[in-house]
Design an enzyme around this catalytic site. Structure first.
Site, PDB file in Angstrom:
ATOM      1  N   TRP A 199       0.856  -1.187   0.000  1.00 13.99           N
ATOM      2  CA  TRP A 199       0.000   0.000   0.000  1.00 13.99           C
ATOM      3  C   TRP A 199       0.894   1.240   0.000  1.00 13.99           C
ATOM      4  O   TRP A 199       1.840   1.358   0.765  1.00 13.99           O
ATOM      5  CB  TRP A 199      -0.969   0.006   1.171  1.00 13.99           C
ATOM      6  CG  TRP A 199      -0.405  -0.270   2.531  1.00 13.99           C
ATOM      7  CD1 TRP A 199       0.820   0.054   3.029  1.00 13.99           C
ATOM      8  CD2 TRP A 199      -1.090  -0.951   3.596  1.00 13.99           C
ATOM      9  NE1 TRP A 199       0.949  -0.360   4.322  1.00 13.99           N
ATOM     10  CE2 TRP A 199      -0.207  -0.979   4.700  1.00 13.99           C
ATOM     11  CE3 TRP A 199      -2.348  -1.518   3.739  1.00 13.99           C
ATOM     12  CZ2 TRP A 199      -0.555  -1.557   5.912  1.00 13.99           C
ATOM     13  CZ3 TRP A 199      -2.697  -2.099   4.935  1.00 13.99           C
ATOM     14  CH2 TRP A 199      -1.810  -2.117   6.005  1.00 13.99           C
ATOM     15  N   ARG A 203      -2.367   6.030   0.737  1.00 13.61           N
ATOM     16  CA  ARG A 203      -3.593   5.236   0.693  1.00 13.61           C
ATOM     17  C   ARG A 203      -4.131   4.998   2.095  1.00 13.61           C
ATOM     18  O   ARG A 203      -3.408   5.016   3.094  1.00 13.61           O
ATOM     19  CB  ARG A 203      -3.336   3.901  -0.013  1.00 13.61           C
ATOM     20  CG  ARG A 203      -2.843   4.047  -1.442  1.00 13.61           C
ATOM     21  CD  ARG A 203      -3.901   4.638  -2.360  1.00 13.61           C
ATOM     22  NE  ARG A 203      -5.062   3.794  -2.485  1.00 13.61           N
ATOM     23  CZ  ARG A 203      -5.188   2.819  -3.376  1.00 13.61           C
ATOM     24  NH1 ARG A 203      -4.195   2.556  -4.221  1.00 13.61           N
ATOM     25  NH2 ARG A 203      -6.297   2.103  -3.436  1.00 13.61           N
ATOM     26  N   GLU A 247     -17.785   2.783   2.595  1.00 14.10           N
ATOM     27  CA  GLU A 247     -17.917   2.019   1.351  1.00 14.10           C
ATOM     28  C   GLU A 247     -19.033   0.994   1.454  1.00 14.10           C
ATOM     29  O   GLU A 247     -19.705   0.708   0.456  1.00 14.10           O
ATOM     30  CB  GLU A 247     -16.599   1.317   1.022  1.00 14.10           C
ATOM     31  CG  GLU A 247     -15.489   2.232   0.527  1.00 14.10           C
ATOM     32  CD  GLU A 247     -14.610   2.781   1.629  1.00 14.10           C
ATOM     33  OE1 GLU A 247     -13.554   3.342   1.321  1.00 14.10           O
ATOM     34  OE2 GLU A 247     -14.993   2.658   2.815  1.00 14.10           O
ATOM     35  N   ASP A 322       3.069  -3.797 -14.212  1.00 14.23           N
ATOM     36  CA  ASP A 322       2.001  -2.962 -13.668  1.00 14.23           C
ATOM     37  C   ASP A 322       1.150  -2.362 -14.778  1.00 14.23           C
ATOM     38  O   ASP A 322       1.392  -2.585 -15.962  1.00 14.23           O
ATOM     39  CB  ASP A 322       2.593  -1.865 -12.776  1.00 14.23           C
ATOM     40  CG  ASP A 322       1.713  -1.563 -11.583  1.00 14.23           C
ATOM     41  OD1 ASP A 322       0.524  -1.284 -11.788  1.00 14.23           O
ATOM     42  OD2 ASP A 322       2.208  -1.620 -10.446  1.00 14.23           O
TER      43      ASP A 322
END
Length: 522
Positions: A199, A203, A247, A322
């Site tokens: 992370w 974040r 969320e 990525d």
């Protein structure tokens, strides 16, 4: 449409021809990536790999490989044959909902007050509820049974450091917040029960961890990772939900029903809640470092030494292919030790890959672009359209269409976009055009750039700004420059010259040729 869990969504996709079952033996090492990549580029279906020749769990891939499936996952029932365009347009309704939640307008009368009350009640009614005996805990692995090698974790690219969990929904909680954070961070498999939690510093999970380490030095930090949640919860974790809304609440709004949660069962992790109908859940801790850490390998970046979180176990992550289309640099990140794995009977492992666009994150970017438009228009009414081209790695370039009202207006919009949402903090290039330019047509955008820009006058450069950590083109990791291009028509005060008038055919002539077209047989 409501989808109570991932299986419900898979069933719906199969019914409408948006999912294909694969019975042939396809390896999670490279082969699934190649197959999913070809299918995604062709606009094909989600894939459910059912062969158990190499692993005991079916693998779900390419789930959100088209904007239509993203719209379906958000509860917008895009009809067959409507295409991605209709699905994208329907996603603007989700953006309007978020806009109303983020900054509700004062009611102009009794009718508006009633609508505002109804929206507030809908949000309140979507508060998640905790259930007992959840399906996600039908099977429990403990002790030596906890072996992550039993999961069909993908190795996506030839140069990858090893297997990688890609769709893990990571659940964390900081000491200063009442709500949990949901984030999607890739996780490198490095041992029977160990993963590297990648992370980035900004974040939510990393922020929660640092705050915990500051206030609870030497104590293990609890973490849960959900593999295979319902689509509304997955998509809620990648949507710019207002800070006042969890969320799980937003997922309930999308789903049209409250999110059912279950408490984790590992002592010390039981303060975290996960979707009750999730397929697989990993429970465990980030532990403090025991003893002196081993030295960094030759040529590797130094271990972290600053901050309270540096006292916890870390490992060197990567390299991995990525979403940029490149392998990223190695870096140190915390180690997540899995103490328990809970799951449903006949669990499904949800996975994806990232690579040069188009890939699944790029498709999600195209879909979420439509969610962003109403949010931007609420703040900047002069913005008439907004586009994040997928070739720009989801967010590195933005094209803005606007209704210009005064000299310098385009530059104001540039800085407004850069500072408005966290998602745009890493946008390197912003091109601003007038209403007469179709921002989804590169031919028109290039025409505007080459005919309406003077490089010295119309280029804005901003140095030493936050940049995507994965952007190796920046001179310093996480810090680089931004460029704004004003490709609008110039007003008095911006130029001393007579500005060109675009060539447009007379409407009467166009209508006359329209009537002749079929007769001419051209």
């Amino acid at each position: 449409m409501k989808y109570k869990d991932l299986r419900d969504f898979v069933g719906r996709l199969e019914t409408i021809g948006e999912l294909r079952r694969i019975s042939q033996n396809v390896s999670p090492v490279l082969e699934m990536t190649e197959l999913c990549d070809r299918v995604l580029r062709a606009g094909g279906p989600a894939l459910l790999f059912e062969s158990k020749a190499q692993h005991e769990f079916p693998v779900l891939g390419n789930l959100f490989g088209t904007p239509r499936r993203v719209a379906l996952g958000m509860g917008v029932d895009a009809q067959a044959g409507e295409g991605d365009g209709a699905a994208l347009e329907s996603l603007r309704d989700v953006g309007r909902l978020l806009s109303a939640l983020k900054e509700p307008e004062p009611p102009k009368g009794l009718k508006d007050a009633g609508k505002l009350f109804s929206l507030a009640k809908a949000v309140w009614d979507m508060a998640p509820k905790t259930v007992s005996a959840p399906p996600c805990q039908e099977i429990v692995w403990e002790g030596n049974d906890v072996d992550l090698a039993r999961l069909p974790i993908q190795t996506c690219w030839p140069g990858d450091a090893g297997p990688l969990i890609t769709w893990g929904l990571t659940v964390t909680k900081g000491p200063n917040k009442s709500r949990q954070n949901l984030g999607i961070y890739r996780q490198q498999l490095i041992g029977r029960n160990k993963l590297i939690m990648r992370w980035l510093a900004h974040r939510g999970g990393a922020l929660d961890f640092r705050e915990f380490a500051l206030q609870n030095p030497g104590k293990p930090y609890p973490v849960a990772v959900v593999l295979g949640a319902d689509p509304a919860t997955i998509l809620g974790a990648v949507t710019p939900v207002p800070d006042t809304l969890s969320e799980y609440q937003f997922a309930g709004l999308l789903r049209g029903g409250r999110t059912e949660l279950a408490k984790c069962i590992t002592p010390g992790v039981d303060g975290l809640q996960v979707p009750a109908r999730a397929e697989i859940v990993l429970e465990g801790f980030i532990y403090p470092q025991e003893g002196a850490p081993s030295p960094a390998p030759a040529g590797a970046p130094p271990r972290p030494v600053k901050g309270a979180s540096a006292a916890y176990e870390h490992a060197l992550e990567g390299p991995y292919g990525d979403h940029t289309g490149y392998y990223n640099e190695q870096e140190w990140f915390p180690v997540f030790t899995v103490e328990r794995i809970t799951m449903r009977r006949d669990a499904i492992y949800h996975s994806t890959y990232t690579g040069k666009p188009p890939d699944e994150p790029a498709v999600l970017g195209v879909a979420l672009n439509e969610v962003f438009v109403p949010l931007l228009q609420k703040q900047f009414s002069e913005i008439t359209d907004f586009y994040l081209p997928p070739e720009g790695c989801s967010y590195r370039m933005a094209i803005v269409q606007m209704k210009k009202s005064y000299p310098g207006h385009a530059k104001r919009v540039m800085f407004g976009v850069w500072s408005f949402l966290r998602q745009f903090m890493y946008t390197k290039f912003i091109v601003v055009v007038d209403e007469d330019v179709n921002i989804r047509d590169w031919k028109e955008v290039i025409w505007a750039i080459t005919t309406r820009i003077d490089p010295a006058r119309d280029t804005v450069l901003v140095d030493r700004t936050p940049i995507d950590y994965l952007d190796f083109a920046s001179p310093v990791a996480g810090l680089g420059s931004k460029m704004g291009l004003d490709a609008t028509n110039k007003w008095p005060g911006e130029t001393d010259r007579e500005w060109g008038r675009p060539i447009v055919m007379d409407d009467a002539v166009k209508q006359r040729i329209d009537t002749l077209w079929n007769e001419l047989g051209l």
